[in-house]
Motif scaffolding. Structure first.
Motif, PDB file in Angstrom:
ATOM      1  N   ASP A 118       0.884  -1.172   0.000  1.00 57.93           N
ATOM      2  CA  ASP A 118       0.000   0.000   0.000  1.00 57.93           C
ATOM      3  C   ASP A 118       0.917   1.215   0.000  1.00 57.93           C
ATOM      4  OD1 ASP A 118      -1.331   2.267   1.276  1.00 57.93           O
ATOM      5  OD2 ASP A 118      -2.894   0.907   2.007  1.00 57.93           O
ATOM      6  N   GLY A 121      -0.691   6.689  -2.046  1.00 56.86           N
ATOM      7  CA  GLY A 121      -1.687   7.313  -1.179  1.00 56.86           C
ATOM      8  C   GLY A 121      -2.003   8.768  -1.458  1.00 56.86           C
ATOM      9  N   PRO A 122      -2.088   9.178  -2.741  1.00 57.63           N
ATOM     10  CA  PRO A 122      -2.429  10.578  -2.991  1.00 57.63           C
ATOM     11  C   PRO A 122      -3.871  10.853  -2.580  1.00 57.63           C
ATOM     12  CG  PRO A 122      -2.511   9.360  -5.046  1.00 57.63           C
ATOM     13  CD  PRO A 122      -1.970   8.415  -4.001  1.00 57.63           C
ATOM     14  N   ASN A 123      -4.159  12.110  -2.351  1.00 55.75           N
ATOM     15  CA  ASN A 123      -5.504  12.495  -1.955  1.00 55.75           C
ATOM     16  C   ASN A 123      -6.210  13.169  -3.106  1.00 55.75           C
ATOM     17  OD1 ASN A 123      -5.161  11.575   0.734  1.00 55.75           O
ATOM     18  ND2 ASN A 123      -3.872  13.369   1.094  1.00 55.75           N
ATOM     19  N   HIS A 132       4.161  12.736  -0.859  1.00 56.55           N
ATOM     20  CA  HIS A 132       3.766  11.487  -1.499  1.00 56.55           C
ATOM     21  C   HIS A 132       4.891  10.914  -2.347  1.00 56.55           C
ATOM     22  CE1 HIS A 132      -0.276  13.408  -0.799  1.00 56.55           C
ATOM     23  NE2 HIS A 132      -0.384  12.257  -0.177  1.00 56.55           N
ATOM     24  N   HIS A 158      -4.388   3.148  -2.882  1.00 54.39           N
ATOM     25  CA  HIS A 158      -5.194   3.581  -1.744  1.00 54.39           C
ATOM     26  C   HIS A 158      -5.403   5.101  -1.701  1.00 54.39           C
ATOM     27  CE1 HIS A 158      -7.332   2.467   1.868  1.00 54.39           C
ATOM     28  NE2 HIS A 158      -6.884   3.560   2.422  1.00 54.39           N
ATOM     29  N   GLY A 160      -6.869   8.721  -1.143  1.00 51.45           N
ATOM     30  CA  GLY A 160      -7.594   9.390  -0.068  1.00 51.45           C
ATOM     31  C   GLY A 160      -8.796  10.094  -0.678  1.00 51.45           C
ATOM     32  N   TYR A 323     -10.592   8.189   8.896  1.00 49.00           N
ATOM     33  CA  TYR A 323      -9.442   7.547   8.221  1.00 49.00           C
ATOM     34  C   TYR A 323      -9.191   6.161   8.830  1.00 49.00           C
ATOM     35  CZ  TYR A 323      -4.479   7.568   6.576  1.00 49.00           C
ATOM     36  OH  TYR A 323      -3.260   7.301   6.001  1.00 49.00           O
ATOM     37  N   ASP A 327      -9.474   2.401   7.005  1.00 52.68           N
ATOM     38  CA  ASP A 327      -8.295   1.530   7.007  1.00 52.68           C
ATOM     39  C   ASP A 327      -8.614   0.151   7.596  1.00 52.68           C
ATOM     40  OD1 ASP A 327      -5.931   2.160   5.669  1.00 52.68           O
ATOM     41  OD2 ASP A 327      -5.442   3.773   7.072  1.00 52.68           O
ATOM     42  N   TYR A 345       2.551  -1.090   4.537  1.00 52.48           N
ATOM     43  CA  TYR A 345       1.999   0.257   4.378  1.00 52.48           C
ATOM     44  C   TYR A 345       3.170   1.227   4.330  1.00 52.48           C
ATOM     45  CZ  TYR A 345      -2.496  -1.729   5.858  1.00 52.48           C
ATOM     46  OH  TYR A 345      -3.641  -2.469   5.964  1.00 52.48           O
ATOM     47  N   VAL A 347       4.176   4.526   4.353  1.00 54.40           N
ATOM     48  CA  VAL A 347       3.562   5.822   4.689  1.00 54.40           C
ATOM     49  C   VAL A 347       4.468   6.557   5.687  1.00 54.40           C
ATOM     50  CG1 VAL A 347       1.442   6.948   5.517  1.00 54.40           C
ATOM     51  CG2 VAL A 347       1.290   4.677   4.479  1.00 54.40           C
ATOM     52  N   GLN A 351       2.681   8.937  10.709  1.00 58.76           N
ATOM     53  CA  GLN A 351       1.396   8.230  10.849  1.00 58.76           C
ATOM     54  C   GLN A 351       1.557   6.913  11.618  1.00 58.76           C
ATOM     55  OE1 GLN A 351      -1.158   7.989   7.396  1.00 58.76           O
ATOM     56  NE2 GLN A 351      -0.494   9.967   6.607  1.00 58.76           N
ATOM     57  N   HIS A 354      -1.231   6.002  14.057  1.00 57.08           N
ATOM     58  CA  HIS A 354      -2.454   5.653  13.323  1.00 57.08           C
ATOM     59  C   HIS A 354      -2.444   4.168  12.948  1.00 57.08           C
ATOM     60  CE1 HIS A 354      -5.531   5.605  10.154  1.00 57.08           C
ATOM     61  NE2 HIS A 354      -4.625   5.045   9.377  1.00 57.08           N
ATOM     62  N   PHE A 355      -1.332   3.729  12.360  1.00 59.32           N
ATOM     63  CA  PHE A 355      -1.286   2.336  11.915  1.00 59.32           C
ATOM     64  C   PHE A 355      -1.247   1.368  13.087  1.00 59.32           C
ATOM     65  CE2 PHE A 355      -0.036   4.425   7.945  1.00 59.32           C
ATOM     66  CZ  PHE A 355      -1.026   3.875   7.141  1.00 59.32           C
TER      67      PHE A 355
HETATM   68  N1  ARG Z   1      -3.871   9.433   1.819  1.00 58.52           N
HETATM   69  C1  ARG Z   1      -2.999   9.299   2.952  1.00 58.52           C
HETATM   70  C2  ARG Z   1      -2.182  10.579   3.143  1.00 58.52           C
HETATM   71  O1  ARG Z   1      -2.041  11.364   2.221  1.00 58.52           O
HETATM   72  C3  ARG Z   1      -2.049   8.139   2.812  1.00 58.52           C
HETATM   73  C4  ARG Z   1      -2.699   6.772   2.684  1.00 58.52           C
HETATM   74  C5  ARG Z   1      -1.813   5.679   3.194  1.00 58.52           C
HETATM   75  N2  ARG Z   1      -2.386   4.357   3.183  1.00 58.52           N
HETATM   76  C6  ARG Z   1      -3.291   3.931   4.078  1.00 58.52           C
HETATM   77  N3  ARG Z   1      -3.787   2.718   3.944  1.00 58.52           N
HETATM   78  N4  ARG Z   1      -3.688   4.673   5.070  1.00 58.52           N
HETATM   79  O2  ARG Z   1      -1.676  10.793   4.215  1.00 58.52           O
END
Ligand code: ARG
Length: 586
Positions: A118, A121-123, A132, A158, A160, A323, A327, A345, A347, A351, A354-355
């Motif tokens: 994973d 992870g762009p939004n 990113h 994945h 956002g 979020y 997940d 992941y 990332v 974060q 979070h994970f």
């Molecule tokens: N979209 C998230 C960001 O810009 C990253 C996603 C990472 N992957 C996940 N499964 N949370 O911070």
């Protein structure tokens, strides 16, 4: 799996350990820590002697005596308190090199297990920025390594696409164009097929909406409600949101393509929306989730925690999901659809908590199946001021602009070095693109992923030192050597090592399988970067010390050319695993 020198040696020395009644696992052979010690060393006699209550030096001597008769070894020597130093004979290395082409071929079949990566992870509706970039570069390198090594590998971008930014955009567009049918509560279908906004519009609208939400609590509240209504399925909002997704994905795909990064799956947070309601029900029914101040949470603290772990929140008191929620639901989806052994992941390390919360929650609920869930974190790319990189204007640097900057810098360097002055314009342009990307990617990957680094394009694009362009240039030089050889009718032949530089290069080549495993194990592509750089240096020492095409002895000439051909294979393979292309010529 490809033959590994270290695994081989560890097993040979392990047999000698076993013959002495010792645990063969202790034999572990490593590359010698200093070149003057020879090629390899095993320090296992020390631990074994301790366990067996024997004198380590005497024990090492006994093990060495068992190894001395092995024709593959040129030297077995006990040093210090009981280190065993080991050198292969040149004949043994020649044998290994004869089959070495296979170690640079990908393992087909994906039989080593199923991995999901994973990353990216762009939004949606936000420009991809350098934050990113690291995820994309590291994640892509990892997916390439896992796939090459025989894992059934699936990458997922994945997106956002399901959080409050979506509600902010809806509220912002409503403010500006309230007459659009998406906002009319009476309309529930037949929305116009064309998007009311382009990617460029979104890039302007989103920052304005975010600023407005900060300044104006009433607008913020509207955005919050729009988010909740979107998630609850309000038709007009869903239709408008679909346009955001479509225009964004088109832009994002273009950016990833220019970075040379691909994904198997283009799923996003919103894809698991249908799984969320049943998941929440299940968690409530089994008493895994509980209400706390109007929110639905899972308590995930463990007795061993040094600091208190806040609960995992899945539904806010206003009914909106987070979020975290998407997940956890995504884990359910992945386990159901692909049944992975491992999910990585890739990332930002910021974060991490979070994970940790998401993984604990998923495990507690029994959603993870057999999958190991792992956060592969990374540090930030900083500016010269040591803070996360910003453009001169103070904004975040867009990925597209960064890639363009890399290409421009590379183009200037190529002109400076007089490379390609007589090539067609299109080829020069393509080389600049490849070199620019290599500069950016290698600079990022060659730092251990958790370390922050300072963005310095001038340094990244240099043709000397530990840079992507240096390695491309090294590989291209070998290519041109092989081309000249072919023109002169000289073909590479069996490798027969004679000189020290040849031996060092051979050992470097044969280390590849161990480096590959080390990179996989640590999820750290800098290991492969170090390898590629060391290999290029070993080749350069060999090339400086010995004639190749002008060598008079045909067998020796063919052997050296064989070493050169294998070096190119190794360099191209290593760079390919890092997502770096080698131009045909430079
Ligand atoms: N979209 C998230 C960001 O810009 C990253 C996603 C990472 N992957 C996940 N499964 N949370 O911070």
């Amino acid at each position: 799996m490809r033959p590994s020198l270290l695994a081989d040696l560890s097993s040979i020395v392990g047999q000698a350990f076993a013959a002495e009644g010792l645990d063969p696992a202790l034999a572990r052979v490593e590359v010698a820590s200093r070149p003057e010690l020879g090629q390899f060393q095993s320090n296992g006699a020390l631990a074994a002697a301790k366990a067996a209550k024997q004198n380590p030096r005497a024990l090492a001597e006994k093990i060495a005596a068992r190894l001395k008769d092995d024709a593959r070894f040129a030297r077995i020597e006990v040093a210090g308190p009981g280190f065993i130093n080991i050198d292969y004979t040149d004949a043994a290395l020649n044998d290994a090199l004869a089959g070495a082409d296979a170690i640079f071929a990908p393992d087909a079949g994906g039989t080593r297990g199923r991995v999901m990566v994973d990353f990216g992870g762009p939004n949606v509706a936000k420009a991809m920025h350098v934050g990113h970039l690291r995820s994309s570069i590291i994640g892509d390198a990892l997916q390439r390594h896992f796939r090459f090594a025989g894992y059934d590998t699936t990458s997922d971008v994945h997106l956002g696409d399901w959080g409050k930014p979506m509600g902010m955009l809806i509220a912002e567009i409503k403010r500006r164009q309230p007459q659009l049918p998406y906002f009319d509560p009476e309309t529930t279908d037949n929305y116009p097929p064309e998007s009311p906004v382009s990617m460029d519009d979104l890039e302007v609208l989103y920052p304005e909406a975010a600023a407005r939400a900060k300044a104006d609590p009433a607008f913020d509240e509207e955005a919050r409600i729009a988010t909740a209504e979107l998630q609850q399925g309000r038709a007009g909002y869903r239709a408008l949101w679909r346009h955001f997704i479509d225009v964004s994905i088109a832009g994002i795909k273009r950016e990833f393509a220019s970075l040379g990064v691909t994904f198997d799956l283009w799923k996003g947070e919103a894809d698991v929306d249908p799984l969320i309601a049943p998941m929440l029900q299940d968690l409530k029914a089994r008493g895994i989730a509980e209400m706390s101040d109007g929110a639905l949470v899972v308590r995930i603290g463990e007795p061993a925690d040094k600091k208190e772990m806040p609960p995992l929140m899945l539904v806010k008191s206003d009914g909106g999901v987070l979020y975290e929620t998407t997940d956890v639901a995504t884990i359910i989806d992945r386990v159901r659809t692909r049944d992975p052994d491992l999910v990585l992941y890739v990332v930002d390390q910021r974060q991490h908590e979070h994970f940790e919360k998401v993984f604990r929650g998923a495990r507690k609920a029994g959603y993870a199946g057999k999958a190991v869930l792992e956060h592969v974190g990374f540090g930030t790319m900083n500016g010269a001021d040591g803070k996360p990189f910003k453009t001169r204007a103070g904004g975040v640097l867009k990925l597209f602009d960064l890639i363009a900057m890399g290409k421009q810098e590379a183009g200037a360097r190529l002109i400076e070095a007089g490379i390609g002055a007589d090539y067609p314009e299109a080829e020069r342009d393509e080389i600049a693109r490849q070199v620019g990307l290599a500069a950016i990617k290698f600079a990022d990957l060659s730092n251990y992923r958790l370390t922050n680094y300072i963005f310095d394009l001038g340094r990244f694009a240099r043709f000397e030192g530990k840079t992507g362009p240096y390695l491309q240039y090294a590989a291209v030089r070998v290519k041109s050597l092989l081309r000249r050889a072919a023109d002169e009718g000289i073909t590479p032949g069996a490798i027969a090592i004679r000189a020290a530089e040849e031996r060092d290069l051979a050992l470097a080549l044969l280390r590849f399988p161990d480096i590959l495993e080390e990179t996989l194990k640590t999820r750290a592509p800098n290991v492969m970067c170090d390898y590629a750089f060391g290999l290029a240096q070993a080749f350069s020492r060999f090339y400086t010390a010995h004639h190749i095409l002008s060598e008079a002895d045909p067998a020796l000439r063919a052997s050296r050319l064989g070493l050169a051909a294998l070096t190119l294979r190794a360099l191209e393979t290593a760079l390919g695993l890092l997502g770096i292309e080698v131009p045909a010529r430079m």
